[in-house]
Scaffold this motif. Structure first.
Motif, short mmCIF file in Angstrom:
data_model
loop_
_atom_site.label_atom_id
_atom_site.label_comp_id
_atom_site.label_asym_id
_atom_site.label_seq_id
_atom_site.Cartn_x
_atom_site.Cartn_y
_atom_site.Cartn_z
N PHE A 1 -3.38 12.74 -4.42
CA PHE A 1 -4.57 12.38 -3.70
C PHE A 1 -5.50 11.35 -4.61
CE2 PHE A 1 -2.97 14.33 0.03
CZ PHE A 1 -3.79 14.24 1.03
N HIS B 1 0.85 -1.23 -0.14
CA HIS B 1 -0.26 0.05 0.08
C HIS B 1 1.05 1.33 -0.03
CE1 HIS B 1 -3.20 -2.64 1.20
NE2 HIS B 1 -2.54 -3.36 1.89
N LYS B 2 0.74 2.27 -0.67
CA LYS B 2 1.23 3.49 -0.92
C LYS B 2 0.71 4.82 -0.32
CE LYS B 2 4.01 1.66 -4.53
NZ LYS B 2 4.78 2.07 -6.05
N ALA B 3 1.13 5.78 0.03
CA ALA B 3 0.74 7.16 0.25
C ALA B 3 1.95 7.94 0.39
CB ALA B 3 -0.01 6.91 1.51
N ASP C 1 2.68 12.62 0.40
CA ASP C 1 2.37 13.80 -0.58
C ASP C 1 3.04 13.81 -1.92
OD1 ASP C 1 4.85 14.59 0.23
OD2 ASP C 1 4.41 16.29 1.48
N GLN D 1 -4.98 9.20 -6.44
CA GLN D 1 -4.40 7.83 -6.79
C GLN D 1 -4.34 7.04 -5.36
OE1 GLN D 1 -0.55 7.79 -8.76
NE2 GLN D 1 -1.43 9.22 -10.34
N LEU D 2 -4.84 7.68 -4.41
CA LEU D 2 -4.91 6.86 -2.92
C LEU D 2 -5.93 5.83 -2.95
CD1 LEU D 2 -4.45 9.86 -0.24
CD2 LEU D 2 -2.80 8.45 -1.18
N GLU D 3 -5.59 4.65 -2.20
CA GLU D 3 -6.58 3.63 -2.08
C GLU D 3 -7.76 3.97 -1.59
OE1 GLU D 3 -4.87 0.45 -0.23
OE2 GLU D 3 -2.99 0.26 -1.22
N HIS E 1 -9.90 7.51 -0.51
CA HIS E 1 -9.86 9.13 -0.21
C HIS E 1 -10.15 9.45 1.10
CE1 HIS E 1 -10.51 9.57 -5.01
NE2 HIS E 1 -9.26 8.90 -4.84
N PRO F 1 -3.59 9.52 5.17
CA PRO F 1 -3.16 8.34 4.77
C PRO F 1 -3.66 7.24 5.43
CG PRO F 1 -0.95 9.52 4.92
CD PRO F 1 -2.02 10.22 5.49
#
Length: 657
Positions: A114, A106-108, A110, A116-118, A120, A124
């Protein structure tokens, strides 16, 4: 769970569980280790227990955190959420390894948009699914150019919703307060155009944007596809807050006059902050981050004593600024202390900035309102003072108008008098010149017509009379010219050493025939050599007027005394006669132009009324004084006093010796 095993077992009724005390930590100074490297026994054994949140200040290292989680039983909840703070970390990765060795990444951070976050969410947020009751290992990799602070919190769905709603409400209140204060101050700024209101507006906007940035709402709502903006705002906005708050303190507290030393110090900080802003935009944030944090911390610590001192010096809004600064400092100072590793992370350190900022902007709005009240009070006082000044000015203007009116009336009267004098002048000139001219013309025509029949003695008599009439005309014209020269300012005198006795003897010779004609005796007495500083032509006119007047008003057989002597350090010339004398009324107008006295010439001689006025003006022009002493029936005595020529007198004494 046992602390030495660092394993968290999550049960059905566990709710929200903080994971800070259960992490194991490994610092990767090279920043190149991969998950496969960590799984090797040699490196995996290097993990050490992390007793709290990860707080590594500003570091180039990558930090790995390991956590083992396990469902307590098969009835426990399978899906969990891991929320991580803060939002400004550049790169956050979470790897979940189940008992079968399966890895989920899992990625997060800045640097990741945003969009592309798993999930929203403004922070994170990763979802963990545990199908079985086996141990699941979680690896977190954290790396950032900002201050490396990291905290993770494990939620079930219910508690996450409750916590998220609660915090969203608090943050919404904060945003609402900030927006209300921004709108309120904008209206005030438009109305009053005060520079401190502009600085306050800049501070409010910077605080709002900074709050939205650290809370993750900038990226979530305004820039979901602009990671560069999300990355740079947390570095820019604190500097803008420090800059705008510093400018607000300078302008609102009037530090230039109330506290000059503090004003210079704040100006120095402002210049450095501006430089830091430029360098941050140029990409030098990692090198400036620590210095910027300390610089902001120093200035924040200065707010309290400066506002307190200004308040003690009599500027009462300083007390409100003191309270506002205390609230803001109390909340804001926790962030750099946390980022620099001085204190542990807590709910208060995370949200103290928003709470303190909200209280601060409200108190500063009150301070602005109080200042406006003071301005209005001062305006009322100034208006009253201006009204008083206006009334005083109006009164003074009326007085000046009256004075000027009186002056104009006086000028009008003088002009009327001058006009009358001019008419008198022309009348006298015409009248006085007419008689001698008639005499000259008549006798000259008689001589021309009867030249051969008139005896020689009679011719001589006619010529003498023509000569006397000519001299009389010359005397009248000379007086008129003297008056004109004195009135127009064209009278130019050359004061030189002049012996009064010698001049008197020369002038007296010219009056021998006139004295004989009226059977008068002139007694001349010159006590010593009296040398004065005077104009010889002017003195000739003076003596001529005084002597001719004495002869004119003396009866036959009388005496006239002409004296030259020193008197009280001055050179004096005196003429005394045995004429009718002058009354007190006559003496009041004696030296005025065209004065007509009660006494009349004894032989019908002409008098223009100009002679004595000419004498007075000529004497005063030479720094002298003219006096008259007279009683009715006892004659008159006229004296003139002139400054002595001391150098000439000393020379004469030396020659005589």
């Amino acid at each position: 769970m046992t602390a030495d095993a660092a394993v968290l077992q999550v049960g059905q009724d566990t709710g929200k569980l903080a994971l800070e005390s259960r992490f194991e930590l490994l610092e990767d100074q090279s920043g190149k280790l991969a998950l496969s490297d960590l799984l090797t026994p040699a490196i995996n054994q290097q993990f050490t227990l992390l007793p709290g949140n990860l707080s590594a200040e500003y570091s180039r290292s990558a930090y790995w955190l390991k956590l083992d989680v396990q469902r307590k039983n098969s009835s426990a909840q399978k899906d969990w959420l891991v929320e991580m703070t803060p939002v400004m970390l550049d790169d956050i990765r979470m790897y979940q390894i189940d008992a079968n060795g399966k890895i989920e990444e899992h990625k997060a951070g800045d640097h990741l948009p945003f969009s592309q976050l798993e999930i929203h969410h403004h922070y994170p947020l990763f979802q963990i699914h545990m199908e079985d009751t086996n141990v699941h290992t979680l690896y977190f990799r954290v790396q950032s150019t900002s201050s490396v602070f990291f905290r993770a919190t494990l939620f079930d769905q219910k508690n996450f919703s409750e916590e998220s709603n609660f915090l969203s409400g608090l943050i919404g209140i904060f945003y609402g307060i900030m927006l209300a204060m921004i709108i309120y101050n904008s209206l005030l700024m438009v109305s009053y155009r005060d520079i401190s209101m502009f600085h306050y507006l800049l501070l409010s906007i910077s605080t709002l944007v900074a709050g939205m940035s650290v809370n993750g709402h900038i990226g979530l709502y305004f820039a979901p596809d602009w990671p560069w903006l999300v990355d740079i705002l947390p570095n820019l906005m604190p500097r803008l807050i420090v800059l705008s708050s510093s400018m607000f303190m300078c302008s609102f507290l009037k530090l230039k006059t109330t506290f000059p030393l503090a004003n210079k110090l704040f100006r120095f900080v402002q210049l450095n902050i501006l430089l830091f802003l430029v360098l941050t935009l140029a990409g030098h944030q990692p090198q400036l981050a620590r210095v910027g944090q300390y610089l902001g911390l120093i200035q924040v610590c200065l707010f309290f004593p400066v506002s307190f001192i200004v308040a003690l010096r009599g500027y009462t809004p300083g007390y409100i600024v003191l309270l506002a600064s205390t609230a803001w400092i109390s909340g804001t100072i926790l962030i750099p202390l946390r980022n620099l590793g001085f204190i542990e992370s807590s709910w208060l350190s995370d949200y103290g900035f928003q709470i303190g900022a909200a209280i601060e902007v409200i108190l500063l709005a009150l301070a602005q309102a109080y200042k406006i009240s003071l301005i209005r009070t001062e305006n009322i006082r100034v208006q009253k003072q201006l009204l008083k000044v206006s009334q005083q000015a109006e009164y003074e203007l009326e007085a000046k108008v009256r004075l000027r009116t009186n002056e104009l009336n006086a000028v009008v009267q003088r002009l009327k008098k001058t006009d009358k004098e001019k008419n008198d002048f022309l009348s006298i000139a015409a009248h006085d010149l007419k008689s001698p001219l008639t005499s000259i013309i008549g006798m000259s025509e008689l001589l021309l017509q009867m030249y051969h029949r008139v005896p020689k003695e009679q011719q001589q008599n006619y010529l003498s009379r023509i000569n006397a009439s000519g001299k009389r005309m010359m005397h009248i014209v000379t007086n008129l010219l003297d008056v004109n020269a004195m009135e127009s300012g064209d009278l130019h005198l050359q004061r030189t050493p002049l012996e009064l006795g010698k001049l008197l003897n020369e002038i007296a010779l010219q009056y021998e025939e006139m004295l004989k004609a009226k059977d008068l005796t002139a007694i001349i007495h010159v006590e010593e050599s009296v040398i004065v500083l005077a104009d010889i032509n002017a003195m000739t006119r003076i003596m001529d007027n005084l002597i001719s007047n004495a002869i004119k008003f003396s009866s036959s057989g009388k005496f006239i005394w002409l004296t030259v002597a020193q008197h009280e350090g001055m050179g004096r010339f005196e003429v005394r006669d045995q004429g009718p004398g002058l009354s007190t009324k006559d003496q009041q107008f004696l030296f005025t132009k065209f004065s007509r006295l009660s006494a009349v010439p004894t032989a019908g001689e002409h008098s223009s009324g100009l002679g004595l006025s000419i004498v007075k003006k000529l004497i005063e022009a030479q720094n002298g004084v003219v006096n008259c002493v007279s009683k009715v029936g006892e004659g008159a005595s006229f004296s003139i006093d002139l400054p002595l020529d001391t150098q000439a007198r000393q020379h004469a004494i030396a020659v005589a010796a």
